[in-house]
Design an enzyme around this catalytic site. Structure first.
Site, PDB file in Angstrom:
ATOM      1  N   ASP A  99       0.808  -1.221   0.000  1.00  0.00           N
ATOM      2  CA  ASP A  99       0.000   0.000   0.000  1.00  0.00           C
ATOM      3  C   ASP A  99       0.841   1.272   0.000  1.00  0.00           C
ATOM      4  OD1 ASP A  99      -2.294  -1.488  -0.008  1.00  0.00           O
ATOM      5  OD2 ASP A  99      -2.594  -1.401   2.155  1.00  0.00           O
ATOM      6  N   ARG A 128      -6.475  -0.104   2.317  1.00  0.00           N
ATOM      7  CA  ARG A 128      -7.417  -0.056   3.451  1.00  0.00           C
ATOM      8  C   ARG A 128      -7.339   1.279   4.174  1.00  0.00           C
ATOM      9  NH1 ARG A 128     -10.570  -4.151   4.553  1.00  0.00           N
ATOM     10  NH2 ARG A 128     -10.087  -5.969   3.319  1.00  0.00           N
TER      11      ARG A 128
END
Lengths: 342, 342, 342, 342
Positions: free
Chosen positions: C128, C172
């Protein structure tokens, strides 16, 4: 000689290659000129046209989509649909029409040819490859390559984690994309619309795979359906054909596998990614040759026909063949592939 | 039942998929066991084997190359070659042999089967797709995709600069890769070994292309040769068949185009890049099915045969068919494609 | 000198490249030997090791996953976890440990170094890209390329049909993959976890896009959340942090868009496809250099540090920096990218 | 406010992304209008313009090349070049000019700004990444990915055959593409222009590689040169700088390796394939942001500057910095990578 061209139905890599093949050969070798009809049958219905000549087809070979636009407009369901098309063709002095499309588009073409004597040649198009008249349709190879590459990438995760990976691929009525990409990608379970699946059998394969090696990859066609008793898909509703709602079988299955095996499961839904973008080399080859042979059929006055692939040859078949019978996965082939399950 | 497997000749994406198909079906469905022979015919000649079972074929489907190794060893040219092979097969209790390879490898297989009664089944392999007994061979689609992607990229430069771009692709005796990738890539000239080319004609296409649009892309098979009078390729030497040295036709042609048209020309030589790496989805499908059908032929005792693709079916043909006749590009097909030249 | 190596946490392309870099330099230049620990912290916790030398790292550079396996085992949560690790390291005569992992894995590493004086060097890993101590982490570029390619393909469909296309990508807590792939793919709306989105604003962009051009593409990070009042995601449940369940925001959003704008919407969920498969060239470069510099830090006795990218240089930062602060998308950057919305 | 835009020099993936960024932000946020100049400096020199607005930049983000065309025209070498440019800018009421290009293009821009007070902002472009003022230039990542993928594919052949594989990549004066793709592809030898190579050392690496594992892959930048005594490249001629002719170093080296080691060697010359086609996600990100920041510099009246990448930030540097110093591969970095040689 003036030839109209239209593209109908869903997106499919290779449509532009067909158009380019038709125009290049038609103008350079036969001296024809062309009229592009916009958005499938809406074009001739409303007389909506677009310039179609050699500059117009320059550079379109590798592009997805269709420069002519597409629609699902069905003139048979429009008031005076056929009459308006005939009038527009006549007004635009269009001598012949090449219709590129699937079952619906070619169904209209067949009717125009058979009942009304319109000079139509068809080019078959279905990304699902479910047309019995031809060995392959363009777009299919591209879709299979995209799905296979996705499955390839999932193997990495499958190797290093303990998660079941479910991939939902296209295929409402036929499992060609599922079976080809599943075999090519080394999937451990492949589920197709032609054979209702037994969730317990799927879970048994999943479990045995975990024992033998690493986490399993399950490829499921969007139109695959569980056997009776497992019928409650996500929203429990039936579609207009009385089938359970197909959308979401991947996610539904992932949850069932989790529930029954206790293993975590994750879903990938490729969706429209499979039908967009640049066509594979094979699809460009096939689509271009379909185009070249379609305009040859026009030149031969061989109307009411459709081009098709047989082995490595392009042949002509009656337009009605396009819609005669859905080409589904032969149970014998499914069994052949089944050696890799589990 | 114990089955030996070997791979001979040049590299070709899909070899591992064949091996995996053979072993998975052979062990799981028929309960056979397997012996891998190393490096083509050198393996049975010297009794050099490698373990070949389900763990050995795990994960090899997407991999280029061959886990068995390969060579061009020809036992017919070795002292007592055939006798040594028979002895080693007998010593290792090998009941049947699956040979995966091209003209040379299968030529030996045919002779072993016909003259010496060895139980052999063949799987055809040629990246050049020049085998008349089968519609396609695996590896070819991968090579065409790689060459097409390279041509795609060259269009950008062709659009924004005034340089002729020459791409040399594989194909010593047949122009299949050139014609498929050239058509799929939208090349403006395609030169194949089947038809000697006229450099002045090439220059005329190059010049007319510059007028109509942007800079031309010329795809030339490594085995393409200029007509008499243009025969002096780079080093002027003849190979052992009395042909001019084929290597370097791309660069030679680029220089000739520069000299005759006054336009700059640049060359790309893809070389072995075309025959390495992961197979395309089609090649994995074809190779896997060849493997599944080869072991089925063994089970049926149908020796002296070779698997082949006809349309979408896998069929069996006599092994001798493999070497019978080179499949070259039909002049009619070359003419069909010629509509895009210039 | 004997060095242990472990990889923890989720899958990430480039892990094997790090391991290879460590081992090649460590053995060839410094003469160290290595112990591979299996499955993250479970390895040193249970003394579960695997051979790690030059043959073991051959050919792993382009492979996704990790040859050492991974897990989320946290020794801080195990009885006597730290003590067992120290004992095992001592028993195996491991002088230093290189831990490759994300926030959790490196958090343990930091504690081992700070509190217990274990000789640890860290290599940061998060697909990420949400680590503030380094410009980029490996795996991220690969994920962005995969998502971008998917978006590219969707443009075709968007062009020829009137459907809104929603793509759910990873992320997320940070929207790096969404913002990079959305910008690179030419998306019309990009939604990130850092800023709650207003569904009516999304619908306004969707509608204006339809007017200006063709159908819109909406990229949404899996962790993006609607503003209050729109909080009822698919199953309405909250996760253990009191957040609404993140899974399925793409599908939820597609349905909301359909409901509010009357336009059809389709969803693609790329899922684990984004974190598998071969790393991009950049990720291999970065991961390999992280490996080379990590072993150099071991040689320098510079323990309790972590390698990081600053511009084009690899630097060392305190291990504690790894877990200090989540690197989220700066509102200014999000605004910069916003010029392409609608 | 009217802003002119031009692109000069060689092809580079990302040029269109820059143009799109400039126009989208300039029109939507600042209300500017734009004039596109055709073919680099030839455009303002001859007053040759092209419409440049939002419809003109639609869909160009993923396309290679430049919609404005390019050339190497140098107005400093044309009679009254600067005066004609100033007159044309004035006639067209162009208030500011954004020049996208390499050393030559930006050199002219710097002179226009410094000596003649023209309002110029520069955007650096070099596929070779050899500009010291910026961490990276767009196009470079794409080229490295293409070269890396080619090297990946060659490993297959290297594994199963005994041939040395030589890959010639771009890089006349700097070895960035060679060192990045060589490292990422796992090459066994990397040769760069910054350090003359010793053919005997290359042969030693080749030979040791054969012993340790399979056949070696040698990556050589087109500008790499052998040490004195090995100076006779293919045609023995010197170029206008007194350097040996660079073209063909790959093939020359392959022949030398064959001659000295007795091993077969094959060459791949990627050529312009490396600089064409769709940009990678990173290059689209970087190029788009360069465009957004260039128009911001215009809005700020910050002329005579150039945008550049520092870490993850876009900064402005004096235009003169663009041409100040070639960024070559640091010997320390080359040594770092050298651990993988042989």
């Amino acid at each position: 000689m003036r030839v109209g061209v239209l593209t109908g139905g869903g997106d499919c890599p290779g449509l532009n290659a067909v158009i380019r093949g038709i125009v290049r050969k038609g103008m350079q070798e036969y001296g024809y000129d062309f009229v592009g009809f916009r958005d499938g049958w809406r074009g001739p219905l409303e007389g909506d046209t677009v310039r179609l000549d050699i500059p117009a087809v320059r550079g379109i070979l590798p592009r997805g989509g269709t420069i002519l636009g597409s629609s699902r407009t069905n003139p048979l369901k429009q008031e005076n649909g056929i009459r308006r098309i005939r009038e527009n063709l006549s007004k635009l002095e269009v001598d012949a029409l090449i219709a590129i499309g699937g079952e619906d588009t070619l169904g209209v073409a067949a009717r125009l040819a058979d009942v009304y004597g319109v000079h139509v040649v068809g080019v078959p198009k279905t990304i699902d490859n479910d047309l019995s008249a031809t060995d392959y349709t363009f777009g299919f190879d591209t879709a299979v390559n995209i799905a296979t590459e996705a499955i390839d990438r999932l193997h990495t995760t499958a190797e290093s984690h303990m998660r079941v990976l479910v991939v939902e691929v296209m295929g409402r009525h036929a499992g060609w994309i599922a079976i080809h990409s599943g075999l090519a990608g080394g999937a451990n379970v492949i589920l197709i619309p032609e054979q209702r699946f037994d969730v317990d059998q799927v879970c048994a394969w999943v479990t045995s795979r975990f024992k033998a090696s690493y986490a399993p990859i399950v490829v499921v066609a969007e139109g695959a359906m569980p056997k009776d008793g497992d019928m409650v898909l996500k929203d429990g509703s039936l579609d207009s054909f009385g089938h359970v709602r197909l959308s979401g079988v991947g996610e539904w299955l992932a949850k069932e596998i989790e529930r029954r095996t206790g293993k975590e499961a994750r879903t990938t839904v490729l969706g429209h990614v499979q039908r967009g973008g640049t066509p594979s080399a094979f699809d460009r080859w096939l689509a271009t040759r379909f185009g070249l042979h379609a305009i040859e059929a026009v030149r031969d006055g061989d109307f009411g026909t459709m081009v098709a692939l047989r082995g490595t040859d392009i042949v002509r078949v009656p337009l009605s063949a396009a819609t005669a019978r859905l080409k589904t996965v032969d149970p014998k082939l499914y069994e052949e592939v089944g050696v890799f399950f589990g």
